[in-house]
Design a protein around this motif. Structure first.
Motif, PDB file in Angstrom:
ATOM      1  N   LEU A 144      -7.019   5.391 -53.147  1.00 29.74           N
ATOM      2  CA  LEU A 144      -8.088   5.305 -54.151  1.00 29.74           C
ATOM      3  C   LEU A 144      -8.572   6.691 -54.590  1.00 29.74           C
ATOM      4  O   LEU A 144      -9.268   6.829 -55.581  1.00 29.74           O
ATOM      5  CB  LEU A 144      -9.290   4.514 -53.604  1.00 29.74           C
ATOM      6  N   ARG A 145      -8.231   7.707 -53.790  1.00 25.62           N
ATOM      7  CA  ARG A 145      -8.752   9.071 -53.969  1.00 25.62           C
ATOM      8  C   ARG A 145     -10.292   9.058 -53.904  1.00 25.62           C
ATOM      9  O   ARG A 145     -10.992   9.651 -54.713  1.00 25.62           O
ATOM     10  CB  ARG A 145      -8.241   9.698 -55.285  1.00 25.62           C
ATOM     11  N   ILE A 146     -10.777   8.317 -52.900  1.00 25.20           N
ATOM     12  CA  ILE A 146     -12.228   8.259 -52.618  1.00 25.20           C
ATOM     13  C   ILE A 146     -12.383   8.558 -51.122  1.00 25.20           C
ATOM     14  O   ILE A 146     -11.804   7.861 -50.298  1.00 25.20           O
ATOM     15  CB  ILE A 146     -12.812   6.859 -52.942  1.00 25.20           C
ATOM     16  N   ASP A 147     -13.127   9.606 -50.779  1.00 21.65           N
ATOM     17  CA  ASP A 147     -13.218  10.067 -49.391  1.00 21.65           C
ATOM     18  C   ASP A 147     -14.247   9.331 -48.544  1.00 21.65           C
ATOM     19  O   ASP A 147     -14.150   9.316 -47.319  1.00 21.65           O
ATOM     20  CB  ASP A 147     -13.590  11.566 -49.350  1.00 21.65           C
ATOM     21  N   SER A 148     -15.249   8.743 -49.192  1.00 19.07           N
ATOM     22  CA  SER A 148     -16.358   8.161 -48.424  1.00 19.07           C
ATOM     23  C   SER A 148     -15.922   6.917 -47.649  1.00 19.07           C
ATOM     24  O   SER A 148     -14.913   6.286 -47.971  1.00 19.07           O
ATOM     25  CB  SER A 148     -17.508   7.816 -49.370  1.00 19.07           C
ATOM     26  N   ASP A 149     -16.727   6.583 -46.617  1.00 24.15           N
ATOM     27  CA  ASP A 149     -16.399   5.425 -45.779  1.00 24.15           C
ATOM     28  C   ASP A 149     -16.766   4.096 -46.435  1.00 24.15           C
ATOM     29  O   ASP A 149     -16.359   3.038 -45.976  1.00 24.15           O
ATOM     30  CB  ASP A 149     -17.134   5.535 -44.432  1.00 24.15           C
ATOM     31  N   HIS A 150     -17.591   4.183 -47.472  1.00 23.00           N
ATOM     32  CA  HIS A 150     -17.958   2.973 -48.214  1.00 23.00           C
ATOM     33  C   HIS A 150     -17.771   3.236 -49.701  1.00 23.00           C
ATOM     34  O   HIS A 150     -17.881   4.370 -50.156  1.00 23.00           O
ATOM     35  CB  HIS A 150     -19.424   2.587 -47.956  1.00 23.00           C
ATOM     36  N   THR A 151     -17.484   2.180 -50.445  1.00 21.82           N
ATOM     37  CA  THR A 151     -17.432   2.318 -51.896  1.00 21.82           C
ATOM     38  C   THR A 151     -17.878   0.987 -52.523  1.00 21.82           C
ATOM     39  O   THR A 151     -18.329   0.081 -51.815  1.00 21.82           O
ATOM     40  CB  THR A 151     -16.026   2.762 -52.376  1.00 21.82           C
ATOM     41  N   VAL A 152     -17.738   0.912 -53.846  1.00 26.34           N
ATOM     42  CA  VAL A 152     -18.152  -0.308 -54.535  1.00 26.34           C
ATOM     43  C   VAL A 152     -17.002  -0.781 -55.415  1.00 26.34           C
ATOM     44  O   VAL A 152     -16.346   0.017 -56.081  1.00 26.34           O
ATOM     45  CB  VAL A 152     -19.390  -0.050 -55.433  1.00 26.34           C
ATOM     46  N   ARG A 153     -16.765  -2.075 -55.380  1.00 24.65           N
ATOM     47  CA  ARG A 153     -15.770  -2.670 -56.269  1.00 24.65           C
ATOM     48  C   ARG A 153     -16.514  -3.341 -57.417  1.00 24.65           C
ATOM     49  O   ARG A 153     -17.234  -4.326 -57.191  1.00 24.65           O
ATOM     50  CB  ARG A 153     -14.961  -3.744 -55.545  1.00 24.65           C
ATOM     51  N   HIS A 154     -16.332  -2.839 -58.633  1.00 22.44           N
ATOM     52  CA  HIS A 154     -16.870  -3.539 -59.801  1.00 22.44           C
ATOM     53  C   HIS A 154     -15.784  -4.501 -60.237  1.00 22.44           C
ATOM     54  O   HIS A 154     -14.708  -4.071 -60.670  1.00 22.44           O
ATOM     55  CB  HIS A 154     -17.235  -2.547 -60.898  1.00 22.44           C
ATOM     56  N   MET A 155     -16.045  -5.791 -60.088  1.00 32.49           N
ATOM     57  CA  MET A 155     -14.979  -6.781 -60.268  1.00 32.49           C
ATOM     58  C   MET A 155     -15.187  -7.623 -61.527  1.00 32.49           C
ATOM     59  O   MET A 155     -16.286  -8.108 -61.799  1.00 32.49           O
ATOM     60  CB  MET A 155     -14.938  -7.720 -59.065  1.00 32.49           C
ATOM     61  N   LYS A 156     -14.090  -7.762 -62.264  1.00 33.11           N
ATOM     62  CA  LYS A 156     -14.045  -8.713 -63.376  1.00 33.11           C
ATOM     63  C   LYS A 156     -12.909  -9.648 -63.042  1.00 33.11           C
ATOM     64  O   LYS A 156     -11.736  -9.267 -63.144  1.00 33.11           O
ATOM     65  CB  LYS A 156     -13.704  -8.004 -64.684  1.00 33.11           C
ATOM     66  N   ALA A 157     -13.248 -10.842 -62.602  1.00 36.79           N
ATOM     67  CA  ALA A 157     -12.218 -11.779 -62.159  1.00 36.79           C
ATOM     68  C   ALA A 157     -12.097 -12.903 -63.179  1.00 36.79           C
ATOM     69  O   ALA A 157     -13.074 -13.602 -63.446  1.00 36.79           O
ATOM     70  CB  ALA A 157     -12.565 -12.334 -60.791  1.00 36.79           C
ATOM     71  N   ARG A 158     -10.924 -13.041 -63.737  1.00 38.91           N
ATOM     72  CA  ARG A 158     -10.696 -14.071 -64.763  1.00 38.91           C
ATOM     73  C   ARG A 158      -9.868 -15.182 -64.149  1.00 38.91           C
ATOM     74  O   ARG A 158      -8.800 -14.937 -63.595  1.00 38.91           O
ATOM     75  CB  ARG A 158      -9.959 -13.434 -65.950  1.00 38.91           C
ATOM     76  N   TRP A 159     -10.381 -16.401 -64.226  1.00 38.66           N
ATOM     77  CA  TRP A 159      -9.624 -17.570 -63.761  1.00 38.66           C
ATOM     78  C   TRP A 159      -8.981 -18.230 -64.964  1.00 38.66           C
ATOM     79  O   TRP A 159      -9.648 -18.494 -65.968  1.00 38.66           O
ATOM     80  CB  TRP A 159     -10.549 -18.564 -63.065  1.00 38.66           C
ATOM     81  N   TYR A 160      -7.682 -18.453 -64.861  1.00 38.85           N
ATOM     82  CA  TYR A 160      -6.939 -19.197 -65.876  1.00 38.85           C
ATOM     83  C   TYR A 160      -6.560 -20.525 -65.235  1.00 38.85           C
ATOM     84  O   TYR A 160      -5.812 -20.548 -64.261  1.00 38.85           O
ATOM     85  CB  TYR A 160      -5.661 -18.451 -66.273  1.00 38.85           C
ATOM     86  N   MET A 161      -7.075 -21.604 -65.797  1.00 37.92           N
ATOM     87  CA  MET A 161      -6.817 -22.915 -65.251  1.00 37.92           C
ATOM     88  C   MET A 161      -5.315 -23.187 -65.173  1.00 37.92           C
ATOM     89  O   MET A 161      -4.643 -22.879 -66.151  1.00 37.92           O
ATOM     90  CB  MET A 161      -7.465 -23.947 -66.179  1.00 37.92           C
ATOM     91  N   PRO A 162      -4.784 -23.803 -64.120  1.00 41.24           N
ATOM     92  CA  PRO A 162      -5.502 -24.164 -62.909  1.00 41.24           C
ATOM     93  C   PRO A 162      -5.293 -23.166 -61.761  1.00 41.24           C
ATOM     94  O   PRO A 162      -6.130 -23.097 -60.879  1.00 41.24           O
ATOM     95  CB  PRO A 162      -4.867 -25.514 -62.547  1.00 41.24           C
ATOM     96  N   PHE A 163      -4.190 -22.396 -61.773  1.00 45.75           N
ATOM     97  CA  PHE A 163      -3.828 -21.663 -60.556  1.00 45.75           C
ATOM     98  C   PHE A 163      -3.449 -20.201 -60.791  1.00 45.75           C
ATOM     99  O   PHE A 163      -2.511 -19.691 -60.182  1.00 45.75           O
ATOM    100  CB  PHE A 163      -2.654 -22.372 -59.845  1.00 45.75           C
ATOM    101  N   LEU A 164      -4.169 -19.534 -61.685  1.00 51.34           N
ATOM    102  CA  LEU A 164      -3.841 -18.134 -61.951  1.00 51.34           C
ATOM    103  C   LEU A 164      -5.137 -17.346 -62.078  1.00 51.34           C
ATOM    104  O   LEU A 164      -6.116 -17.842 -62.651  1.00 51.34           O
ATOM    105  CB  LEU A 164      -3.048 -18.046 -63.258  1.00 51.34           C
ATOM    106  N   ARG A 165      -5.138 -16.121 -61.542  1.00 54.37           N
ATOM    107  CA  ARG A 165      -6.321 -15.284 -61.731  1.00 54.37           C
ATOM    108  C   ARG A 165      -5.890 -13.817 -61.891  1.00 54.37           C
ATOM    109  O   ARG A 165      -4.855 -13.400 -61.374  1.00 54.37           O
ATOM    110  CB  ARG A 165      -7.303 -15.417 -60.579  1.00 54.37           C
ATOM    111  N   LYS A 166      -6.704 -13.092 -62.635  1.00 51.14           N
ATOM    112  CA  LYS A 166      -6.541 -11.644 -62.677  1.00 51.14           C
ATOM    113  C   LYS A 166      -7.842 -11.037 -62.198  1.00 51.14           C
ATOM    114  O   LYS A 166      -8.907 -11.321 -62.745  1.00 51.14           O
ATOM    115  CB  LYS A 166      -6.238 -11.153 -64.093  1.00 51.14           C
ATOM    116  N   LEU A 167      -7.751 -10.239 -61.151  1.00 49.56           N
ATOM    117  CA  LEU A 167      -8.927  -9.574 -60.610  1.00 49.56           C
ATOM    118  C   LEU A 167      -8.837  -8.096 -60.971  1.00 49.56           C
ATOM    119  O   LEU A 167      -8.000  -7.376 -60.439  1.00 49.56           O
ATOM    120  CB  LEU A 167      -8.961  -9.735 -59.085  1.00 49.56           C
TER     121      LEU A 167
END
Ligand code: FES
Ligand SMILES: [Fe+2]
Length: 355
Positions: free
Chosen positions: A211-234
């Motif tokens: 990730l090229r992030i050194d800290s022990d914690h970070t944040v995931r800004h997530m946009k999760a798209r569900w496509y009916m019925p069994f597909l997703r893009k996170l």
């Protein structure tokens, strides 16, 4: 819901196989319980027909390809992409085609993102469009192609479940000290929804370099798209602008098993984060999900009255079930269950805890 008993699910596109698997000749696949065979025609486009010869029922996937046709391995009858028998070598021996009315079922196929997609019946929606595909600065990494013994909906709702990270993923990025799930927003569409959420996570050593992030914690800004019925893009955006966008399909093989097809898009380079490292970390994370999901009941109740209990963070999964049930209802279908009980549209369950 028993996926194979819901005809409307045949009217959706599923990625079934990487295109490069067709380089070795015809390949079998079971989609929603239907045995199909896939091959590459002369133009290079994929074709799919029922995997059973109409002569003596041999599996056509045990045959071979010749000039873009599928040749049965038993007596050499040749099939075109429409499933029609176009040559019977025992009748016309001079290499010419044989006029025949014999045929097997054929299915719609498309090639997209390096995979063969199949719809067993007239599709209700188009193929999903991923903005990252071919976009400046993005690369695609093919991650996994493997069978899981669970229902497609179980993997889908897991992908939108902010409450499982601290437990299922406690050995990787889950923060055990903060089990309270992050807040989320949902925007609904005809064919699915978009969930947005920002989740604080642990940043383990394996991820720091990738990730090229050194800290022990970070944040995931997530946009999760569900496509009916069994597909997703996170799509995950990290604070440094790195985007890791994971496409996961739970292509239904039958009621209790799925073909997991996963690839990702990233806006970094092989030098910055080698694909092998990216795959290895996501492999560890998905193995954690698989271990738990394979222990769940594959007969996911869409109509939840009197079945499973919910908590507020289950909102995406509950919506998924409701939208799937609405899809069935719109197409005149009732939910099929393993015990033979047929459920109609009932009252929606009341969440166990007020939000
Ligand atoms: S079984 Fe296929 S050609 Fe005879
Ligand atoms: Fe997970």
């Amino acid at each position: 819901m028993l996926a194979c008993s819901q005809p409307v699910l045949k009217r959706l596109w599923y990625p079934v196989m990487p295109m490069n698997m067709l380089a070795d000749g015809p390949q079998p696949f079971r989609l929603l319980g239907e045995e199909i065979v896939l091959w590459r025609t002369e133009s290079g486009a994929p074709a799919a027909i029922r995997d059973r010869c109409c002569h003596r029922t041999a599996k056509l996937s045990r045959g071979f390809c010749d000039r873009g046709r599928l040749v049965c391995g038993y007596h050499g009858w040749e099939y075109d992409a429409a499933g029609k028998v176009v040559r019977v070598p025992q009748i016309v021996a001079d290499g010419k085609d044989t006029p025949t009315r014999m045929a097997v079922d054929s299915f719609r196929t498309a090639e997209r993102y390096g995979y063969v997609w199949v719809a067993l019946a007239e599709p209700l929606y188009g193929l999903p469009e991923f903005e990252e595909a071919g976009a400046e600065g993005f690369r695609q990494i093919d991650q996994f192609y493997e069978v899981w013994n669970c229902a497609g909906l179980r993997l889908m709702e897991n992908s939108f479940d902010n409450a499982h990270f601290s437990f299922v993923h406690r050995a990787t990025f889950g923060d055990q000290g903060h089990p309270q799930p992050a807040k989320l927003d949902i925007e609904q569409f005809d064919d699915g929804f978009l969930m947005t959420s920002s989740v604080p996570v642990v940043n383990p050593d394996a991820q720091k370099t990738l990730l090229r992030i050194d800290s022990d914690h970070t944040v995931r800004h997530m946009k999760a798209r569900w496509y009916m019925p069994f597909l997703r893009k996170l799509q995950i955006t990290y604070p440094n602008g790195l985007i890791h966008s994971i496409v996961t399909a739970a292509t239904p093989i039958d009621d209790g098993s799925i073909q997991v097809v996963q690839f990702c898009f990233r806006n970094d380079t092989e030098e910055e984060a080698p694909a092998a490292g990216v795959i290895a970390f996501d492999r560890e994370v998905t193995a954690e999900d698989k271990f738990i999901l394979e222990s769940t009941d594959y007969d996911v109740p869409l109509d939840q009255v009197g079945t499973e209990f919910n908590m507020p963070s289950d909102r995406p999964g509950v919506l998924m079930r409701r939208m799937t049930l609405d899809l069935l209802t719109r197409h005149g279908e009732a939910e099929s269950r393993r015990d033979g009980a047929v459920k109609g549209t009932g009252e929606r369950p009341v969440l166990a805890v007020a939000r």
